[in-house]
Design a protein around this motif. Structure first.
Motif, PDB file in Angstrom:
ATOM      1  N   ARG A   1     -84.108  47.243 -50.338  1.00  0.00           N
ATOM      2  CA  ARG A   1     -85.269  46.348 -50.273  1.00  0.00           C
ATOM      3  C   ARG A   1     -85.502  45.768 -51.674  1.00  0.00           C
ATOM      4  O   ARG A   1     -86.088  46.435 -52.539  1.00  0.00           O
ATOM      5  CB  ARG A   1     -86.486  47.110 -49.760  1.00  0.00           C
ATOM      6  N   VAL A   2     -85.078  44.515 -51.855  1.00  0.00           N
ATOM      7  CA  VAL A   2     -85.136  43.911 -53.192  1.00  0.00           C
ATOM      8  C   VAL A   2     -85.930  42.606 -53.228  1.00  0.00           C
ATOM      9  O   VAL A   2     -86.222  42.082 -54.296  1.00  0.00           O
ATOM     10  CB  VAL A   2     -83.706  43.639 -53.727  1.00  0.00           C
ATOM     11  N   ASP A   3     -86.263  42.030 -52.069  1.00  0.00           N
ATOM     12  CA  ASP A   3     -87.047  40.793 -52.037  1.00  0.00           C
ATOM     13  C   ASP A   3     -87.894  40.781 -50.771  1.00  0.00           C
ATOM     14  O   ASP A   3     -87.898  41.753 -49.999  1.00  0.00           O
ATOM     15  CB  ASP A   3     -86.135  39.562 -52.094  1.00  0.00           C
ATOM     16  N   PHE A   4     -88.609  39.692 -50.538  1.00  0.00           N
ATOM     17  CA  PHE A   4     -89.536  39.641 -49.397  1.00  0.00           C
ATOM     18  C   PHE A   4     -88.805  39.840 -48.075  1.00  0.00           C
ATOM     19  O   PHE A   4     -89.271  40.576 -47.200  1.00  0.00           O
ATOM     20  CB  PHE A   4     -90.285  38.304 -49.384  1.00  0.00           C
ATOM     21  N   LEU A   5     -87.656  39.188 -47.905  1.00  0.00           N
ATOM     22  CA  LEU A   5     -86.915  39.309 -46.655  1.00  0.00           C
ATOM     23  C   LEU A   5     -86.424  40.727 -46.422  1.00  0.00           C
ATOM     24  O   LEU A   5     -86.612  41.293 -45.342  1.00  0.00           O
ATOM     25  CB  LEU A   5     -85.734  38.333 -46.650  1.00  0.00           C
ATOM     26  N   SER A   6     -85.804  41.319 -47.422  1.00  0.00           N
ATOM     27  CA  SER A   6     -85.280  42.679 -47.260  1.00  0.00           C
ATOM     28  C   SER A   6     -86.406  43.712 -47.186  1.00  0.00           C
ATOM     29  O   SER A   6     -86.263  44.736 -46.518  1.00  0.00           O
ATOM     30  CB  SER A   6     -84.315  43.023 -48.398  1.00  0.00           C
ATOM     31  N   ASP A   7     -87.523  43.435 -47.868  1.00  0.00           N
ATOM     32  CA  ASP A   7     -88.671  44.343 -47.785  1.00  0.00           C
ATOM     33  C   ASP A   7     -89.227  44.416 -46.369  1.00  0.00           C
ATOM     34  O   ASP A   7     -89.739  45.456 -45.948  1.00  0.00           O
ATOM     35  CB  ASP A   7     -89.788  43.878 -48.731  1.00  0.00           C
ATOM     36  N   ASN A   8     -89.149  43.314 -45.628  1.00  0.00           N
ATOM     37  CA  ASN A   8     -89.748  43.226 -44.297  1.00  0.00           C
ATOM     38  C   ASN A   8     -88.714  42.871 -43.222  1.00  0.00           C
ATOM     39  O   ASN A   8     -89.033  42.245 -42.217  1.00  0.00           O
ATOM     40  CB  ASN A   8     -90.855  42.172 -44.303  1.00  0.00           C
ATOM     41  N   LYS A   9     -87.485  43.295 -43.444  1.00  0.00           N
ATOM     42  CA  LYS A   9     -86.382  42.886 -42.564  1.00  0.00           C
ATOM     43  C   LYS A   9     -86.605  43.323 -41.121  1.00  0.00           C
ATOM     44  O   LYS A   9     -86.289  42.569 -40.180  1.00  0.00           O
ATOM     45  CB  LYS A   9     -85.064  43.443 -43.099  1.00  0.00           C
ATOM     46  N   GLU A  10     -87.147  44.527 -40.900  1.00  0.00           N
ATOM     47  CA  GLU A  10     -87.382  44.986 -39.528  1.00  0.00           C
ATOM     48  C   GLU A  10     -88.384  44.088 -38.811  1.00  0.00           C
ATOM     49  O   GLU A  10     -88.158  43.658 -37.674  1.00  0.00           O
ATOM     50  CB  GLU A  10     -87.884  46.436 -39.517  1.00  0.00           C
ATOM     51  N   GLY A  11     -89.501  43.814 -39.480  1.00  0.00           N
ATOM     52  CA  GLY A  11     -90.534  42.999 -38.843  1.00  0.00           C
ATOM     53  C   GLY A  11     -90.092  41.572 -38.594  1.00  0.00           C
ATOM     54  O   GLY A  11     -90.351  41.002 -37.524  1.00  0.00           O
ATOM     55  N   ILE A  12     -89.403  40.973 -39.553  1.00  0.00           N
ATOM     56  CA  ILE A  12     -89.002  39.568 -39.438  1.00  0.00           C
ATOM     57  C   ILE A  12     -87.925  39.374 -38.369  1.00  0.00           C
ATOM     58  O   ILE A  12     -88.042  38.518 -37.490  1.00  0.00           O
ATOM     59  CB  ILE A  12     -88.516  39.037 -40.801  1.00  0.00           C
ATOM     60  N   PHE A  13     -86.874  40.176 -38.419  1.00  0.00           N
ATOM     61  CA  PHE A  13     -85.782  39.979 -37.461  1.00  0.00           C
ATOM     62  C   PHE A  13     -86.126  40.485 -36.062  1.00  0.00           C
ATOM     63  O   PHE A  13     -85.656  39.933 -35.059  1.00  0.00           O
ATOM     64  CB  PHE A  13     -84.500  40.642 -37.974  1.00  0.00           C
ATOM     65  N   SER A  14     -86.965  41.517 -35.976  1.00  0.00           N
ATOM     66  CA  SER A  14     -87.356  42.004 -34.645  1.00  0.00           C
ATOM     67  C   SER A  14     -88.213  40.986 -33.907  1.00  0.00           C
ATOM     68  O   SER A  14     -88.345  41.045 -32.677  1.00  0.00           O
ATOM     69  CB  SER A  14     -88.121  43.327 -34.768  1.00  0.00           C
ATOM     70  N   LEU A  15     -88.762  40.027 -34.641  1.00  0.00           N
ATOM     71  CA  LEU A  15     -89.557  38.971 -34.017  1.00  0.00           C
ATOM     72  C   LEU A  15     -88.731  38.204 -32.976  1.00  0.00           C
ATOM     73  O   LEU A  15     -89.271  37.713 -31.979  1.00  0.00           O
ATOM     74  CB  LEU A  15     -90.078  38.021 -35.094  1.00  0.00           C
ATOM     75  N   ILE A  16     -87.422  38.114 -33.192  1.00  0.00           N
ATOM     76  CA  ILE A  16     -86.548  37.415 -32.235  1.00  0.00           C
ATOM     77  C   ILE A  16     -86.550  38.129 -30.887  1.00  0.00           C
ATOM     78  O   ILE A  16     -86.699  37.513 -29.832  1.00  0.00           O
ATOM     79  CB  ILE A  16     -85.110  37.330 -32.787  1.00  0.00           C
ATOM     80  N   GLY A  17     -86.404  39.448 -30.919  1.00  0.00           N
ATOM     81  CA  GLY A  17     -86.419  40.218 -29.678  1.00  0.00           C
ATOM     82  C   GLY A  17     -87.772  40.182 -28.997  1.00  0.00           C
ATOM     83  O   GLY A  17     -87.855  40.068 -27.764  1.00  0.00           O
ATOM     84  N   TYR A  18     -88.846  40.277 -29.783  1.00  0.00           N
ATOM     85  CA  TYR A  18     -90.184  40.217 -29.193  1.00  0.00           C
ATOM     86  C   TYR A  18     -90.453  38.855 -28.570  1.00  0.00           C
ATOM     87  O   TYR A  18     -91.151  38.749 -27.557  1.00  0.00           O
ATOM     88  CB  TYR A  18     -91.246  40.544 -30.241  1.00  0.00           C
ATOM     89  N   PHE A  19     -89.895  37.814 -29.162  1.00  0.00           N
ATOM     90  CA  PHE A  19     -90.033  36.484 -28.578  1.00  0.00           C
ATOM     91  C   PHE A  19     -89.322  36.414 -27.228  1.00  0.00           C
ATOM     92  O   PHE A  19     -89.828  35.817 -26.273  1.00  0.00           O
ATOM     93  CB  PHE A  19     -89.458  35.429 -29.535  1.00  0.00           C
TER      94      PHE A  19
END
Length: 510
Positions: A288-306
């Motif tokens: 976890r080194v930036d905003f994307l990697s810090d929140n990778k689970e939440g951001i990418f899981s949004l695709i499945g929740y959609f």
């Protein structure tokens, strides 16, 4: 305090869950409780006065306490709990006569059909959404107590558990309810892309605000958190807040392609990127080194929740209307003119038009078959952390199945609604045996569940605040089973009382 925080984080870390059969068995208590409430309502006068102490106590015991007992004391013996709560119902059936209710009838004149008549109140949807919220409120605190089985807590990466259904079920329910706006607007011929998008963004602001509030509270109070659940700064509210704008942003595609087909297309594409383009490895093991990697689970899981939200949207188009809309499996909306032409033509057979029971049965079977095939032959299992395709199918199968259960119970006890098609001449005559209870929630919905449905978001906020207060002031990890269940009963009683007070005051904050 820091040591206790680390212990609590470890208590919910590295878990592998249980079986989906176990989840179905445990949560079946919600359907059993609703059936018993219906029997008591139909055979006695105990629920005639919703303000009476006895009525409200029974409502609490059936709709809150039974679920609490199912996920704690009786988690390993659901059959015994079912037997115990069925005893009063059997006694009532043997010693009383059913009160007479006239058959529920709706008379449809397509020329004068109003939006309220086109999209009537559906009691089984209220039951489903309210029971889901109650179970969620129970689990967010119960998970911190030893009396709550670890197999029900969220898994680390792979597996299934009761709490893994949480956000997915909310996304599915959001999709079902979102369908109402599309159906209404196309029925009236008043669909507006930009107006809908603006309203979706505006409506999401309170939820996103709660996300910011939770984030700041967790960081300020040094509250325990599970980073691999959503990431460092993402949370449940951010996920839910992003879904309505995303759905409305892509609505032209959704309406043209159909939400069901679009969900399967996006889901399989996302699965391919996960497994063949390194995204899975990135989510699981990258630093976890930036905003994307810090929140990778939440951001990418949004695709499945959609995708789950789209599945709910597809189902909503089949169960929300008073009569089936043409080709509602593949076509989401219809105009008044399309509705009139279809029913006037009297088309029958396989034209992809289904009643609510047919649609719920078909969708439930479809998702279960796809899930079972994937679970047997696919090399990867369910992952709520990444919301992969198997997770999407499982959550969609579960939610559509329980909606079907509530609908079947409603039909069994109260009878299905009979629809009569009339023209201008016959509609002027007052019909016999027309029961207005078809749109009256007090007849077939417990007051406790109506109260929850009327103020679900406020209830969830209060539940989160109470959970935080209890965790910071009470050592949940070292509590005995008896002290734990007493605290949880007090907690659920406070939440139930809070919603009932708002209900009796006529306050609807949603």
């Amino acid at each position: 305090m820091d040591g206790l925080k680390e212990r609590k984080e470890a208590f919910v870390t590295g878990l592998t869950g249980g079986t989906i059969t176990d989840v179905y068995v445990v949560t079946s208590i919600s359907a059993v409780s609703y059936l018993i409430w219906c029997i008591i309502k139909k055979r006695t006068n105990l629920f005639e006065n919703p303000r009476s102490v006895l009525s409200q106590l029974l409502d609490f015991l059936l709709n809150w306490n039974n679920l609490l007992l199912a996920v704690t004391i009786y988690a390993n013996n659901i059959s015994l709990l079912t037997f115990l709560i069925l005893i009063p119902a059997v006694f009532i059936l043997l010693t009383s006569k059913s009160k007479k209710y006239v058959q529920r009838v709706i008379r449809i004149n397509f020329k004068t059909l109003t939006v309220k008549e086109y999209l009537p109140f559906k009691s089984y949807i209220t039951i489903y959404r309210s029971q889901m919220m109650i179970l969620t409120c129970i689990c967010i605190l119960a998970v911190d107590f030893p009396i709550f089985p670890r197999r029900f807590a969220k898994v680390e990466t792979w597996g299934t558990s009761l709490m893994d259904l949480g956000v997915g079920s909310f996304a599915f329910s959001m999709g079902v309810i979102t369908a109402r706006a599309y159906l209404r607007q196309h029925f009236l011929g008043k669909y507006s892309y930009f107006r809908n998008l603006f309203r979706a963004i505006k409506g999401s602001l309170p939820i996103l605000g709660l996300g910011v509030f939770r984030l700041l509270s967790v960081k300020y109070f040094n509250y325990q958190e599970h980073v691999t659940e959503y990431g460092k700064y993402w949370n449940f509210f951010f996920t839910l807040g992003c879904l309505p704008p995303l759905t409305n942003l892509l609505s032209p595609i959704i309406l043209k392609v159909s939400p069901l087909i679009l969900s399967l297309t996006i889901g399989t594409t996302y699965e391919y990127i996960l497994t063949n383009r390194g995204l899975m490895r990135y989510i699981i093991s990258s630093p976890r080194v930036d905003f994307l990697s810090d929140n990778k689970e939440g951001i990418f899981s949004l695709i499945g929740y959609f995708c789950i939200c789209l599945n709910g949207l597809a189902l909503g188009s089949m169960i929300l209307t008073v009569v089936p809309t043409p080709h509602n499996l593949t076509k989401m909306t219809s105009s008044r003119e399309d509705l009139m032409a279809y029913h006037k033509s009297g088309k029958k057979g396989c034209d992809f038009t289904f009643t609510p029971v047919q649609g719920l049965t078909l969708i439930s079977l479809l998702y279960h078959v796809l899930y079972l095939l994937g679970d047997k032959y696919y090399k990867y299992g369910v992952s709520r952390r990444m919301t992969n395709m198997l997770y999407v199918l499982w959550v969609s199968a579960y939610n559509s199945t329980f909606l079907l259960c509530y609908k079947l119970i409603e039909n069994f006890v109260w009878g299905d609604v009979k629809v009569q098609y009339v023209d201008d001449k016959t509609s002027a005559k007052k019909p016999k045996n027309t029961d207005l209870s078809v749109i009256d929630p007090s007849v077939s919905v417990p007051s406790a569940l109506t109260a929850v449905n009327n103020n679900s978001l406020v209830l969830f906020l209060v539940a989160n605040l109470l959970t935080g207060v209890i965790n910071m002031s009470y050592d949940t990890l070292d509590s005995s089973d008896w002290s734990g269940i007493l605290v949880l009963m007090g907690y659920t009683f406070i939440l139930s009382t809070f919603t009932m007070v708002l209900y009796h005051l006529g306050i609807k904050l949603r």
